[in-house]
Every structure is written in C-alpha cells, then in structure tokens.
Design a protein around this motif. Structure first.
Motif, PDB file in Angstrom:
ATOM      1  N   ASN A 177     -45.022  -8.544  34.364  1.00 50.05           N
ATOM      2  CA  ASN A 177     -43.632  -8.648  34.788  1.00 50.05           C
ATOM      3  C   ASN A 177     -43.221  -7.360  35.495  1.00 50.05           C
ATOM      4  O   ASN A 177     -43.465  -6.257  34.977  1.00 50.05           O
ATOM      5  CB  ASN A 177     -42.750  -8.885  33.556  1.00 50.05           C
ATOM      6  N   PRO A 178     -42.599  -7.445  36.667  1.00 50.46           N
ATOM      7  CA  PRO A 178     -42.206  -6.226  37.403  1.00 50.46           C
ATOM      8  C   PRO A 178     -41.288  -5.292  36.631  1.00 50.46           C
ATOM      9  O   PRO A 178     -41.161  -4.116  37.003  1.00 50.46           O
ATOM     10  CB  PRO A 178     -41.516  -6.793  38.649  1.00 50.46           C
ATOM     11  N   ILE A 179     -40.660  -5.772  35.571  1.00 53.03           N
ATOM     12  CA  ILE A 179     -39.806  -4.894  34.777  1.00 53.03           C
ATOM     13  C   ILE A 179     -40.610  -3.734  34.193  1.00 53.03           C
ATOM     14  O   ILE A 179     -40.065  -2.675  33.873  1.00 53.03           O
ATOM     15  CB  ILE A 179     -39.102  -5.700  33.654  1.00 53.03           C
ATOM     16  N   TYR A 180     -41.937  -3.908  34.093  1.00 53.57           N
ATOM     17  CA  TYR A 180     -42.796  -2.868  33.524  1.00 53.57           C
ATOM     18  C   TYR A 180     -43.445  -1.983  34.598  1.00 53.57           C
ATOM     19  O   TYR A 180     -44.211  -1.091  34.269  1.00 53.57           O
ATOM     20  CB  TYR A 180     -43.880  -3.499  32.645  1.00 53.57           C
ATOM     21  N   TRP A 181     -43.156  -2.238  35.878  1.00 55.03           N
ATOM     22  CA  TRP A 181     -43.695  -1.404  36.937  1.00 55.03           C
ATOM     23  C   TRP A 181     -42.816  -0.174  37.132  1.00 55.03           C
ATOM     24  O   TRP A 181     -41.678  -0.114  36.668  1.00 55.03           O
ATOM     25  CB  TRP A 181     -43.738  -2.159  38.257  1.00 55.03           C
ATOM     26  N   ASN A 182     -43.346   0.764  37.890  1.00 54.32           N
ATOM     27  CA  ASN A 182     -42.522   1.840  38.433  1.00 54.32           C
ATOM     28  C   ASN A 182     -42.831   1.934  39.929  1.00 54.32           C
ATOM     29  O   ASN A 182     -43.789   1.308  40.405  1.00 54.32           O
ATOM     30  CB  ASN A 182     -42.765   3.163  37.697  1.00 54.32           C
ATOM     31  N   PRO A 183     -42.049   2.674  40.688  1.00 54.70           N
ATOM     32  CA  PRO A 183     -42.269   2.702  42.144  1.00 54.70           C
ATOM     33  C   PRO A 183     -43.649   3.166  42.563  1.00 54.70           C
ATOM     34  O   PRO A 183     -44.089   2.878  43.681  1.00 54.70           O
ATOM     35  CB  PRO A 183     -41.182   3.663  42.636  1.00 54.70           C
ATOM     36  N   ASN A 184     -44.344   3.880  41.693  1.00 54.06           N
ATOM     37  CA  ASN A 184     -45.665   4.396  42.033  1.00 54.06           C
ATOM     38  C   ASN A 184     -46.813   3.512  41.554  1.00 54.06           C
ATOM     39  O   ASN A 184     -47.980   3.845  41.783  1.00 54.06           O
ATOM     40  CB  ASN A 184     -45.834   5.803  41.444  1.00 54.06           C
ATOM     41  N   THR A 185     -46.500   2.399  40.916  1.00 53.38           N
ATOM     42  CA  THR A 185     -47.554   1.490  40.470  1.00 53.38           C
ATOM     43  C   THR A 185     -48.274   0.935  41.694  1.00 53.38           C
ATOM     44  O   THR A 185     -47.637   0.323  42.561  1.00 53.38           O
ATOM     45  CB  THR A 185     -46.976   0.331  39.648  1.00 53.38           C
ATOM     46  N   PRO A 186     -49.600   1.117  41.808  1.00 51.68           N
ATOM     47  CA  PRO A 186     -50.314   0.622  42.992  1.00 51.68           C
ATOM     48  C   PRO A 186     -50.366  -0.902  43.033  1.00 51.68           C
ATOM     49  O   PRO A 186     -50.285  -1.578  42.000  1.00 51.68           O
ATOM     50  CB  PRO A 186     -51.718   1.213  42.830  1.00 51.68           C
ATOM     51  N   ASP A 187     -50.516  -1.436  44.231  1.00 47.50           N
ATOM     52  CA  ASP A 187     -50.509  -2.889  44.409  1.00 47.50           C
ATOM     53  C   ASP A 187     -51.605  -3.578  43.606  1.00 47.50           C
ATOM     54  O   ASP A 187     -51.403  -4.692  43.109  1.00 47.50           O
ATOM     55  CB  ASP A 187     -50.664  -3.245  45.897  1.00 47.50           C
ATOM     56  N   ASN A 188     -52.765  -2.943  43.476  1.00 44.26           N
ATOM     57  CA  ASN A 188     -53.854  -3.613  42.761  1.00 44.26           C
ATOM     58  C   ASN A 188     -53.610  -3.671  41.258  1.00 44.26           C
ATOM     59  O   ASN A 188     -54.270  -4.416  40.546  1.00 44.26           O
ATOM     60  CB  ASN A 188     -55.207  -2.977  43.066  1.00 44.26           C
ATOM     61  N   ASP A 189     -52.628  -2.885  40.757  1.00 44.76           N
ATOM     62  CA  ASP A 189     -52.194  -3.014  39.369  1.00 44.76           C
ATOM     63  C   ASP A 189     -51.013  -3.974  39.242  1.00 44.76           C
ATOM     64  O   ASP A 189     -50.755  -4.504  38.160  1.00 44.76           O
ATOM     65  CB  ASP A 189     -51.794  -1.655  38.802  1.00 44.76           C
ATOM     66  N   ARG A 190     -50.314  -4.178  40.330  1.00 45.36           N
ATOM     67  CA  ARG A 190     -49.163  -5.095  40.312  1.00 45.36           C
ATOM     68  C   ARG A 190     -49.599  -6.554  40.500  1.00 45.36           C
ATOM     69  O   ARG A 190     -49.101  -7.443  39.815  1.00 45.36           O
ATOM     70  CB  ARG A 190     -48.186  -4.743  41.427  1.00 45.36           C
ATOM     71  N   TYR A 191     -50.510  -6.767  41.463  1.00 41.04           N
ATOM     72  CA  TYR A 191     -50.818  -8.119  41.914  1.00 41.04           C
ATOM     73  C   TYR A 191     -52.318  -8.401  41.886  1.00 41.04           C
ATOM     74  O   TYR A 191     -53.134  -7.497  42.094  1.00 41.04           O
ATOM     75  CB  TYR A 191     -50.342  -8.331  43.357  1.00 41.04           C
ATOM     76  N   PHE A 192     -52.660  -9.660  41.666  1.00 38.79           N
ATOM     77  CA  PHE A 192     -54.031 -10.091  41.872  1.00 38.79           C
ATOM     78  C   PHE A 192     -54.369  -9.945  43.352  1.00 38.79           C
ATOM     79  O   PHE A 192     -53.574 -10.292  44.224  1.00 38.79           O
ATOM     80  CB  PHE A 192     -54.214 -11.541  41.435  1.00 38.79           C
ATOM     81  N   GLN A 193     -55.578  -9.468  43.613  1.00 40.16           N
ATOM     82  CA  GLN A 193     -55.978  -9.192  44.982  1.00 40.16           C
ATOM     83  C   GLN A 193     -56.680 -10.373  45.650  1.00 40.16           C
ATOM     84  O   GLN A 193     -56.884 -10.372  46.858  1.00 40.16           O
ATOM     85  CB  GLN A 193     -56.889  -7.964  45.016  1.00 40.16           C
ATOM     86  N   SER A 194     -57.049 -11.367  44.862  1.00 41.83           N
ATOM     87  CA  SER A 194     -57.721 -12.550  45.410  1.00 41.83           C
ATOM     88  C   SER A 194     -57.664 -13.654  44.370  1.00 41.83           C
ATOM     89  O   SER A 194     -57.394 -13.409  43.183  1.00 41.83           O
ATOM     90  CB  SER A 194     -59.186 -12.242  45.735  1.00 41.83           C
ATOM     91  N   VAL A 195     -57.913 -14.881  44.800  1.00 42.19           N
ATOM     92  CA  VAL A 195     -58.007 -16.002  43.854  1.00 42.19           C
ATOM     93  C   VAL A 195     -59.208 -15.803  42.942  1.00 42.19           C
ATOM     94  O   VAL A 195     -59.170 -16.171  41.763  1.00 42.19           O
ATOM     95  CB  VAL A 195     -58.083 -17.340  44.602  1.00 42.19           C
TER      96      VAL A 195
END
Length: 232
Positions: A111-129
C-alpha cells in the motif's frame, strides 16, 4: 512499471481472478455515478467535484499516486470478514477490463501509505508479469493493488458487474432526526440509477453473517465516522 495488459489478463485468468473491486464512501460513489465512471482523487479535485476526505490523501500526493485509480484483486470485506476501510460501497468489475490497452496498469507491492518519496520504483511496483507470478503467493493480497495510472476522465463503468452496499444496521441522528444509514445510502444511489441507468437492477445489499463488520460498525465507529462513510 507498466505491465503488459494481455499477459496480465492471462495470468489473472490462470489464477482464477475473474473480478476486480473498488470500495469507497457513499459520497464519493455519488460523484462517480453522476459523472459516469471512476475517477482518481486528483481528477476529482481538478474538476471541483465532491469526494470524502481520506487519511491517505496527503501521502498519495507525496508519493505520486494522487492521479491513479485503485482496484483490488479480491473483495477484502469477504476475505477478511470485516468492513472495507475505504468505504461501504463496492464496485465489482469484469476482469476483461485489463485487456484494454488504453489503460496504463501498474501493480503495487505494498500500500502506498507505507512508501516514502525515496522508495525506488522496483520496491513500489512489480516490474513485470513474470515477477508478479513469482511473488503472487508470497505478498499479502491486500498489498497487491492494481493502479490505473494518470487518470483524468471517468473510466470503467462499462465493466461494472454489480454494486454492493453494506447494511451496518445502524442509525445516526442528523438535524434532530434519526437516519437509518443503509436506507439513506440506498435512496441516494437509487435516485441516480433508477431510471434508464446502466446499473439499474445491479445494486446488491450485503448483510453479513459470521462477519465482524456489524460489530465493528456498532462498537468501533463513532457517529462522525459513520456519517463520513454513509451520509456525506
């Protein structure tokens, strides 16, 4: 990372995920119904429309998801036997919407509520199916959130299968009068969909047995919170 729509659709079908879900308050739902589709919170704000404030609003802007529409891969109310924290109205969508290549779909790892502005995309989102497939049974379902990115106009109503409204079996006092929350919510929605609306006849009531939602609505939510969810 944007995922391939057709690969994602195939994976969901293989995984027996045949519907997607979006929960919200009655007030925000009315805005959706009046405007013909789901809207990101950023789009609602830009167009000067009404939406119920959420505790995550400031964080959503900070981590750049303010303009995204969020969907779940499960009915979290049923899955966890408690009310959905985002609201008592649940839109259920046909999985076919995933095949629409005009929709830019990303999927979160938390959940994005647990991110911070410096969280890299590969920790935020799946990079592929392929990565989603690998971690599907490792990451908790409520953390896997489908995001339709960069939304500016109403979407997805052509994929709605039904709308489900919680009945908390509670009333509040408003202007000296008792207001039954479910009846008030249903009447507000009915006023919009009763005549020649694509959702006429597709409004279901959720009356749970063996679920904690009723006791939570009774004991853990005060009048102001119930009003925020069902009334405004």
């Amino acid at each position: 990372m944007r995922l391939n729509n057709h690969e994602l659709y195939d994976f969901f079908v293989e995984s027996q995920i045949l519907a997607l879900y979006h929960a919200n308050t009655v007030g925000t739902t009315i805005t959706y119904l009046q405007n013909g589709g789901l809207l990101s919170r950023g789009a609602v704000e830009t167009q000067g429309l009404f939406q119920t404030p959420q505790s995550s609003d400031a964080k959503d802007k900070e981590v750049n998801v303010w303009n995204d529409v969020f969907l779940d891969t499960a009915d979290l109310h049923s899955a966890f036997r408690r009310e959905n924290h985002y609201g008592p109205v649940l839109f259920e969508f046909n999985i076919e919407l995933v095949r629409d290549e005009t929709l830019e779909i990303w999927i979160t790892k938390n959940n994005p509520i647990y991110w911070n502005p410096n969280t890299p995309d590969n920790d935020r989102y799946f990079q592929s199916v392929a990565e989603l497939r690998q971690l599907w049974n490792v990451i908790q379902r409520q953390r896997i959130m489908i995001t339709i990115r960069n939304n500016t106009s109403p979407i997805l109503f052509n994929s709605v299968r039904r709308i489900i409204v919680d009945d908390p079996q509670r009333s509040i006092e408003e202007n000296g009068q008792e207001v039954h929350l479910f009846n008030h919510a249903k009447n507000r929605i009915d006023q919009i969909i009763v005549n020649n609306h694509p959702f006429n006849g597709r409004l279901d009531v959720r009356r749970c047995n063996g679920c904690y939602c009723r006791s939570n609505y009774l004991r853990q939510r005060d009048q102001n919170d119930l009003k925020r969810l069902f009334y405004n």
